[in-house]
Design a protein around this motif. Structure first.
Motif, PDB file in Angstrom:
ATOM      1  N   ARG A 189     -64.458 -49.582 -64.044  1.00 27.87           N
ATOM      2  CA  ARG A 189     -64.143 -48.502 -63.107  1.00 27.87           C
ATOM      3  C   ARG A 189     -63.375 -47.407 -63.845  1.00 27.87           C
ATOM      4  O   ARG A 189     -62.132 -47.421 -63.880  1.00 27.87           O
ATOM      5  CB  ARG A 189     -63.345 -49.040 -61.926  1.00 27.87           C
ATOM      6  N   GLU A 238     -62.585 -44.513 -63.160  1.00 30.88           N
ATOM      7  CA  GLU A 238     -61.649 -43.732 -62.344  1.00 30.88           C
ATOM      8  C   GLU A 238     -60.265 -44.358 -62.293  1.00 30.88           C
ATOM      9  O   GLU A 238     -59.293 -43.719 -61.865  1.00 30.88           O
ATOM     10  CB  GLU A 238     -62.201 -43.563 -60.919  1.00 30.88           C
ATOM     11  N   GLN A 239     -60.141 -45.616 -62.747  1.00 30.09           N
ATOM     12  CA  GLN A 239     -58.859 -46.313 -62.747  1.00 30.09           C
ATOM     13  C   GLN A 239     -58.109 -46.162 -64.073  1.00 30.09           C
ATOM     14  O   GLN A 239     -57.032 -46.719 -64.240  1.00 30.09           O
ATOM     15  CB  GLN A 239     -59.072 -47.798 -62.456  1.00 30.09           C
TER      16      GLN A 239
END
Length: 331
Positions: A184, A186-187
């Motif tokens: 992920r 976006e993390q």
């Protein structure tokens, strides 16, 4: 309205798991010598598996999920516990064979309880929960190998999840240079704020597993299993060690003996369900001393009991980052 609120899992005639938010009565409580008023619980991957029925986590029906519990003792037939005592319960089959923590009330064995450190609120204790217990036990196992941050960097797989996020935070707190692996992207910034020195994607762990690959890390904490762990083992430095504590990608491990017999790598499993009580008490005391409260709060989302059903389904699908605490009673 009588009774108390709880999330209840039941099976239909076709064996499909169904969840409902409803009410139970004291007659529904299971055997035990201590009754608890639950103040907080958490949403763990195991709760997600129980909710979705993807693995046979639940072995008693109906079931209340919630493998983590922070509670206040209300009545006790166990001389060790008195009304008003603040306690933590993780593991011991709670949420699997014994009604779990997504309920305003529980009855359990006093043998399963440890005192909540007074410096941790119920929400903070559940932000740590089984995940924190697992990571702390894993770090202790690594320490037994005599490995230290000066020996090289650490890697954490599944870093965006609850266990992975805590592993990044606690390894960094202990002085390790941490590579966080996540699917992920976006993390990434959140993981850097938790202490990660580097954030990489899963691409490094794609394809066929080599018996030995380029040496990159000294220690690893793996929450994923399967081919990801196999790749990690092939990339550990000579004398390194990996902690296995999850199976998000599967139960298999397609590795070879090469990392073990040619580099002296060690693979160590951590079972957080049946940790002896004295050991649990020591771990919770240490966590209370070392955890960064600001970083813990930043990685924690607090929800109400009715929201736990949706959260459990989302965590099973990989849709939740960090830790999710279920606030139930007075926090």
């Amino acid at each position: 309205m009588t009774g108390f609120a709880a999330v209840v899992l039941e099976q239909d005639g076709e064996g499909k798991t169904e969840a409902r938010f409803g009410r139970l009565s004291d007659s529904d409580l299971m055997d035990g010598n201590v009754t608890l008023a639950v103040r907080a619980s958490a949403v763990n991957f195991k709760d997600g598996l129980a909710m979705t029925g993807r693995l046979p986590v639940v072995r008693r029906w109906p079931m209340v999920p919630g493998v983590d519990v922070a509670a206040t003792v209300t009545t006790s037939e166990d001389a060790r516990w008195r009304p008003g005592d603040e306690v933590i319960l993780t593991g011991w089959g709670v949420g699997e064979t014994h009604l779990g923590g997504w309920s305003e009330r529980m009855r359990v064995s006093g043998d399963w309880l440890v005192r909540r450190p007074p410096t941790l609120s119920p929400v903070q204790a559940m932000a740590l929960g089984t995940a924190g217990l697992t990571v702390a036990e894993g770090l202790d196992r690594l320490g037994r190998f005599g490995l230290a941050p000066a020996d090289g960097p650490a890697v954490v797989t599944g870093a965006a999840g609850g266990v992975g996020s805590l592993a990044v935070m606690l390894l960094a707190r202990a002085g390790w240079s941490v590579t966080a692996v996540t699917g992920r992207p976006e993390q990434a910034e959140r993981l850097r704020r938790l202490g990660a020195a580097e954030v990489i994607g899963r691409e490094a762990f794609a394809g066929a597993v080599k018996p030995l690959a380029h040496e990159r890390w000294t220690v690893a904490l793996d929450t994923v299993g399967s081919t990801v762990l196999a790749h990690v083992l092939s990339m550990l430095k000579a004398g390194g060690a990996a902690i296995a504590c999850g199976n998000a990608a599967g139960m298999d491990l397609p590795t070879s003996v090469a990392p073990f017999i040619l580099r002296g790598v060690s693979l160590v499993g951590v079972d957080s369900v049946h940790v002896p009580t004295a050991r649990r008490e020591a771990i919770w005391s240490r966590l209370a001393d070392i955890v960064d409260r600001d970083r813990l709060a930043a990685m924690t989302r607090v929800i109400g009991l009715p929201e736990a059903i949706d959260a459990a389904r989302r965590i099973a699908d990989g849709g939740i980052a960090g830790r999710t605490v279920v606030a139930i009673g007075d926090r």
